[in-house]
Design a protein around this motif. Structure first.
Motif, PDB file in Angstrom:
ATOM      1  N   ARG A 152       0.621   8.319  -8.499  1.00 54.21           N
ATOM      2  CA  ARG A 152      -0.323   7.111  -9.372  1.00 54.21           C
ATOM      3  C   ARG A 152      -0.010   6.864 -10.587  1.00 54.21           C
ATOM      4  NH1 ARG A 152      -3.905   8.801  -5.039  1.00 54.21           N
ATOM      5  NH2 ARG A 152      -5.098  10.055  -6.604  1.00 54.21           N
ATOM      6  N   ALA A 153       0.193   8.033 -11.247  1.00 53.06           N
ATOM      7  CA  ALA A 153       0.515   8.215 -12.732  1.00 53.06           C
ATOM      8  C   ALA A 153       1.860   7.570 -12.885  1.00 53.06           C
ATOM      9  CB  ALA A 153       0.387   9.559 -13.253  1.00 53.06           C
ATOM     10  N   VAL A 154       2.966   8.061 -12.278  1.00 51.19           N
ATOM     11  CA  VAL A 154       4.154   7.522 -12.229  1.00 51.19           C
ATOM     12  C   VAL A 154       4.386   6.059 -11.777  1.00 51.19           C
ATOM     13  CG1 VAL A 154       6.545   8.010 -11.688  1.00 51.19           C
ATOM     14  CG2 VAL A 154       5.155   9.832 -12.046  1.00 51.19           C
ATOM     15  N   PHE A 155       4.046   5.965 -10.699  1.00 51.62           N
ATOM     16  CA  PHE A 155       4.169   4.631  -9.666  1.00 51.62           C
ATOM     17  C   PHE A 155       3.317   3.547 -10.008  1.00 51.62           C
ATOM     18  CE2 PHE A 155       6.636   7.886  -7.264  1.00 51.62           C
ATOM     19  CZ  PHE A 155       7.650   7.798  -7.742  1.00 51.62           C
ATOM     20  N   GLY A 156       2.002   3.849 -10.401  1.00 48.05           N
ATOM     21  CA  GLY A 156       0.936   2.689 -10.478  1.00 48.05           C
ATOM     22  C   GLY A 156       0.581   2.439  -9.205  1.00 48.05           C
ATOM     23  N   ASP A 191       0.961   7.703  -1.269  1.00 41.12           N
ATOM     24  CA  ASP A 191       1.982   7.831  -0.549  1.00 41.12           C
ATOM     25  C   ASP A 191       2.551   9.123   0.034  1.00 41.12           C
ATOM     26  OD1 ASP A 191       4.665   7.449   0.266  1.00 41.12           O
ATOM     27  OD2 ASP A 191       5.399   6.500  -1.305  1.00 41.12           O
ATOM     28  N   PRO A 192       2.484   9.229   1.419  1.00 45.92           N
ATOM     29  CA  PRO A 192       2.747  10.578   2.112  1.00 45.92           C
ATOM     30  C   PRO A 192       4.082  11.204   1.704  1.00 45.92           C
ATOM     31  CG  PRO A 192       2.609   8.756   3.651  1.00 45.92           C
ATOM     32  CD  PRO A 192       2.179   8.006   2.433  1.00 45.92           C
ATOM     33  N   GLU A 193       4.991  10.173   1.183  1.00 47.21           N
ATOM     34  CA  GLU A 193       6.222  10.618   0.815  1.00 47.21           C
ATOM     35  C   GLU A 193       6.508  10.685  -0.636  1.00 47.21           C
ATOM     36  OE1 GLU A 193       8.680   8.468   3.160  1.00 47.21           O
ATOM     37  OE2 GLU A 193       8.167   9.357   5.137  1.00 47.21           O
ATOM     38  N   GLY A 194       5.654  11.091  -1.403  1.00 46.38           N
ATOM     39  CA  GLY A 194       5.591  11.045  -2.940  1.00 46.38           C
ATOM     40  C   GLY A 194       6.450  11.880  -3.347  1.00 46.38           C
ATOM     41  N   ILE A 195       6.447  12.233  -4.734  1.00 45.88           N
ATOM     42  CA  ILE A 195       7.381  13.096  -5.704  1.00 45.88           C
ATOM     43  C   ILE A 195       7.295  14.719  -5.241  1.00 45.88           C
ATOM     44  CG2 ILE A 195       7.834  14.097  -7.787  1.00 45.88           C
ATOM     45  CD1 ILE A 195       6.831  11.464  -9.045  1.00 45.88           C
TER      46      ILE A 195
END
Length: 223
Positions: free
Chosen positions: A35-39, A59-63
């Motif tokens: 959330r901090a990176v992609f908003g 997003d279950p497929e996040g960083i």
């Protein structure tokens, strides 16, 4: 790791989990980083929303999940290298079994051999490190077992799993198209883990039956 308004170590779905104590902490540190990176440019309706009624994007497929999935791919490559590098059956089986036991024990230690506890709990949505190690360990052992039973001893031909493997493209596309359509899936009257498990097992059974139908009629789709 500590992150704002969520405390330290929580890795759950947020929402109603733990009586709403971590309502806006969906995904723990993984969700916070995404959330901090992609908003707002994230998956807006994660699967955990159905059960826990969480409101924040996740997003279950996040960083972080991508990094651990890369580790799982590496372990799969290792399994393939063992198959192609060693000629002797004993050498292959011993190595697969050793990798399976070691990764399984490491993953079990991280979650203290429990479902919800430990420094890194098992969590498929987060693709947590313990989840990667435990499932990879199981896969190594299953690989060794199936190699002996199917390829060496010829005690089993791999059916019914053989049939879906002959038509994976049709099954994948069909599942994506029919994923919310009866009789493959439906809206459960009670949204619990058990009801979704039953629905998904039933859907899998139907697609396996369909793959057998295609195989018997020599219908295959390849690219």
């Amino acid at each position: 790791m500590y992150w704002p308004n969520c405390g330290k170590g929580y890795l759950g779905p947020g929402g109603l989990d733990n009586y709403g104590k971590y309502f806006n902490c969906t995904g723990g540190v993984a969700g916070y980083i995404d959330r901090a990176v992609f908003g707002n440019h994230m998956y807006k309706h994660p699967p955990c929303q159905k059960l826990y009624e969480n409101k924040v994007y996740y997003d279950p497929e996040g960083i972080l999940g991508t990094l651990t999935s890369i580790l799982m791919v590496y372990l799969g490559v290792q399994a393939g290298r063992i198959l192609n590098t060693y000629v002797n059956v004993r050498d292959k089986v011993i190595r697969w079994t050793t990798w399976g036991v070691v990764t399984g024990l490491l993953g079990g230690a991280l979650c203290t051999f429990s479902r919800d506890n430990g420094p890194i709990p098992l969590n498929k949505q987060l693709w947590s490190l313990s989840f990667v190690l435990v499932t990879s360990g199981m896969a190594f052992v299953v690989q060794a077992f199936l190699f002996m039973i199917v390829d060496i001893l010829r005690k089993w031909g791999g059916r019914p799993f053989f049939y879906p493997g002959m038509n994976p493209i049709i099954l994948y596309v069909g599942h994506e198209i029919m994923r919310d359509t009866f009789p493959f899936a439906w809206k459960p009257t009670t949204e619990t883990h058990a009801t979704y498990l039953f629905m998904n097992l039933w859907g899998t059974f139907l697609w396996v039956a369909f793959s057998i139908f295609l195989y018997k009629r020599n219908l295959f789709l390849t690219i």
